[in-house]
Design a protein around this motif. Structure first.
Motif, mmCIF file in Angstrom:
data_model
loop_
_atom_site.group_PDB
_atom_site.id
_atom_site.type_symbol
_atom_site.label_atom_id
_atom_site.label_comp_id
_atom_site.label_asym_id
_atom_site.label_seq_id
_atom_site.Cartn_x
_atom_site.Cartn_y
_atom_site.Cartn_z
ATOM 1 N N TYR A 10 0.860 -1.178 0.000
ATOM 2 C CA TYR A 10 0.000 0.000 0.000
ATOM 3 C C TYR A 10 0.897 1.229 0.000
ATOM 4 O O TYR A 10 1.608 1.474 0.974
ATOM 5 C CB TYR A 10 -0.916 -0.026 1.224
ATOM 6 C CG TYR A 10 -1.822 1.171 1.318
ATOM 7 C CD1 TYR A 10 -2.618 1.533 0.242
ATOM 8 C CD2 TYR A 10 -1.892 1.929 2.472
ATOM 9 C CE1 TYR A 10 -3.453 2.629 0.316
ATOM 10 C CE2 TYR A 10 -2.724 3.021 2.557
ATOM 11 C CZ TYR A 10 -3.505 3.372 1.472
ATOM 12 O OH TYR A 10 -4.325 4.460 1.550
ATOM 13 N N ASP A 41 -2.694 -2.833 -2.903
ATOM 14 C CA ASP A 41 -3.885 -2.650 -2.071
ATOM 15 C C ASP A 41 -4.478 -1.242 -2.272
ATOM 16 O O ASP A 41 -4.570 -0.462 -1.338
ATOM 17 C CB ASP A 41 -3.481 -2.870 -0.606
ATOM 18 C CG ASP A 41 -4.677 -2.881 0.322
ATOM 19 O OD1 ASP A 41 -5.804 -2.882 -0.162
ATOM 20 O OD2 ASP A 41 -4.459 -2.872 1.549
ATOM 21 N N GLY A 42 -4.843 -0.943 -3.503
ATOM 22 C CA GLY A 42 -5.453 0.354 -3.801
ATOM 23 C C GLY A 42 -4.533 1.535 -3.527
ATOM 24 O O GLY A 42 -4.969 2.568 -3.015
ATOM 25 N N SER A 43 -3.258 1.385 -3.865
ATOM 26 C CA SER A 43 -2.292 2.467 -3.608
ATOM 27 C C SER A 43 -2.640 3.704 -4.427
ATOM 28 O O SER A 43 -3.137 3.606 -5.548
ATOM 29 C CB SER A 43 -0.884 2.028 -3.984
ATOM 30 O OG SER A 43 -0.541 0.860 -3.310
ATOM 31 N N GLN A 44 -2.337 4.865 -3.831
ATOM 32 C CA GLN A 44 -2.603 6.107 -4.558
ATOM 33 C C GLN A 44 -1.343 6.640 -5.234
ATOM 34 O O GLN A 44 -1.395 7.598 -5.990
ATOM 35 C CB GLN A 44 -3.145 7.180 -3.605
ATOM 36 C CG GLN A 44 -4.588 6.952 -3.204
ATOM 37 C CD GLN A 44 -4.698 6.562 -1.739
ATOM 38 O OE1 GLN A 44 -3.885 6.970 -0.927
ATOM 39 N NE2 GLN A 44 -5.693 5.749 -1.419
ATOM 40 N N SER A 68 -9.390 -2.829 -6.288
ATOM 41 C CA SER A 68 -10.135 -1.672 -6.786
ATOM 42 C C SER A 68 -10.070 -0.499 -5.812
ATOM 43 O O SER A 68 -10.347 0.634 -6.166
ATOM 44 C CB SER A 68 -11.589 -2.071 -7.020
ATOM 45 O OG SER A 68 -12.144 -2.540 -5.813
ATOM 46 N N ARG A 69 -9.742 -0.788 -4.548
ATOM 47 C CA ARG A 69 -9.549 0.263 -3.544
ATOM 48 C C ARG A 69 -8.713 -0.333 -2.414
ATOM 49 O O ARG A 69 -8.303 -1.489 -2.512
ATOM 50 C CB ARG A 69 -10.899 0.775 -3.015
ATOM 51 C CG ARG A 69 -11.683 -0.273 -2.242
ATOM 52 C CD ARG A 69 -12.860 0.356 -1.514
ATOM 53 N NE ARG A 69 -13.765 -0.623 -0.954
ATOM 54 C CZ ARG A 69 -13.628 -1.236 0.205
ATOM 55 N NH1 ARG A 69 -12.567 -1.006 0.965
ATOM 56 N NH2 ARG A 69 -14.518 -2.118 0.626
ATOM 57 N N ASN A 70 -8.501 0.436 -1.357
ATOM 58 C CA ASN A 70 -7.745 -0.088 -0.229
ATOM 59 C C ASN A 70 -8.623 -1.003 0.622
ATOM 60 O O ASN A 70 -9.615 -0.559 1.204
ATOM 61 C CB ASN A 70 -7.203 1.079 0.608
ATOM 62 C CG ASN A 70 -6.399 0.608 1.787
ATOM 63 O OD1 ASN A 70 -6.801 0.765 2.930
ATOM 64 N ND2 ASN A 70 -5.271 -0.007 1.528
ATOM 65 N N LYS A 304 -9.215 -5.521 -9.386
ATOM 66 C CA LYS A 304 -9.522 -4.721 -10.575
ATOM 67 C C LYS A 304 -8.768 -5.285 -11.766
ATOM 68 O O LYS A 304 -9.245 -5.285 -12.882
ATOM 69 C CB LYS A 304 -9.064 -3.290 -10.281
ATOM 70 C CG LYS A 304 -9.330 -2.291 -11.347
ATOM 71 C CD LYS A 304 -9.046 -0.888 -10.821
ATOM 72 C CE LYS A 304 -7.549 -0.697 -10.581
ATOM 73 N NZ LYS A 304 -7.217 0.684 -10.178
#
Ligand code: UDP
Ligand code: MG
Length: 310
Positions: A10, A41-44, A68-70, A304
């Motif tokens: 993440y 893990d849905g990293s930004q 798909s998101r954290n 995703k």
């Protein structure tokens, strides 16, 4: 495939390539094949971008599952289990605090000692504050007293397990996941080995005091129904105290003829009873909430994108 390394990531953009390099170096000449299963893990940040590069290069077999998101590290571990194919599976962090060299030792132990199914690393020396380590100690004390599982303090998620253990864990498809408890619950023979956690190579930890507290509550509620018993006792004790106080009040009135100067007493009693009730309802609520979450039967994670080997 002999070994799968499951690596939840993440916001670890700076670390993933270094992790792969360190792993390749550690496993050079090991004589068996291994794969790295990265879970984004849905990293930004640029984690997925960098993982794509690693996947394209395939310096060693690399798989990537992108959420798909954290969904949290626990979901990452679960996803890694379902997407790994190794005879052994290792859970290891991306930040190189847990060295891949130790994984080689873990594999050796599993190879040489068939009586063990899990090799778990625990932190021998911790370089963390006194307050934090006091709270961690208290947590293990409480959870081991309250729950039916026995958790070894300082044991981390850093472990290598056999396929049979992996299959057992996959069967536990519960929504609220607390991996320390899950490992203890499935049983099997565990060999504990000490390790010293290194400094993070880059980035920052995702834990703070609040998230650790939530994690602790998660563990206690998830592995014990004794808090409900505590609520029952609270009610019982309050009832006994009330009866005793009632008798005292009646006697005071009958024998000494004291009129009760009611205001303060009533306020204090109302507040006290209200607090006890809220406390107990809160405990029940924790369990009801979890039942609600679980009955929705939602997936533990949503992938995703999955990059398999080429
Ligand atoms: N992690 C994750 N999802 C999260 C939080 C953390 O996959 O929501 C990963 C993180 O990228 C790292 C591992 O879990 O690989 C451990 O996290 P961290 O280093 O922050 O924890 P610490 O080592 O401080 O206990
Ligand atoms: Mg870390």
């Amino acid at each position: 495939m002999k070994l799968s390394l499951v690596v939840p990531c993440y916001n670890e953009a700076e670390n993933v390539a270094a992790f792969q390099e360190a792993t390749i170096a550690a496993f050079e000449g090991c004589g068996y094949d291994y794969e790295i299963v990265f879970i984004d893990d849905g990293s930004q940040d640029a984690t997925m971008h960098n993982l794509r590069k690693l996947h394209a290069q395939q310096k060693c077999p690399v798989k990537v599952v992108s959420f798909s998101r954290n969904f949290g590290k626990e979901a990452g571990i679960y996803a890694g289990l379902t997407h790994s194919s190794g005879e052994y599976v290792t859970f290891i962090d991306a930040d190189l605090q847990q060295r891949p060299e130790i994984v080689r030792d873990m594999v050796k132990i599993l190879d040489e000692k068939p009586e063990y199914d899990i090799v778990a690393a625990y932190q021998d020396r911790r370089n963390e504050g006194k307050i934090l380590s006091f709270f961690k100690k208290s947590f293990y004390g409480i959870i081991n007293r309250l729950s039916n599982v026995n958790l070894k303090s300082d044991a981390s998620d850093f472990r290598t397990i056999r396929r049979s253990v992996a299959d057992s864990i996959i069967e536990l498809a519960e929504y609220h996941r607390f991996s320390k408890g899950i490992f203890a619950w499935v049983g099997y023979n565990t060999c504990f080995i000490p390790y010293v956690a290194c400094e993070r190579t880059a980035g920052t930890t995702k834990w703070n005091f609040r998230s650790l507290t939530n994690y602790a509550i998660e563990g206690i509620i998830g592995y014990s129904t004794k808090p409900l018993r505590i609520a029952t006792f609270c009610g019982f004790l309050t009832a006994i105290a009330s009866i005793i106080y009632l008798i005292v009040v009646v006697l005071q009135k009958l024998i000494a003829g004291i009129d009760i100067p009611g205001y303060a007493t009533i306020i204090v009693l109302t507040l006290l009873l209200g607090a006890v009730q809220l406390f107990c309802i809160g405990i029940i609520g924790e369990y009801v909430g979890r039942t609600f979450e679980q009955t929705k039967n939602r997936p533990i994670f949503i992938a995703k994108e999955i990059l398999n080997y080429k």
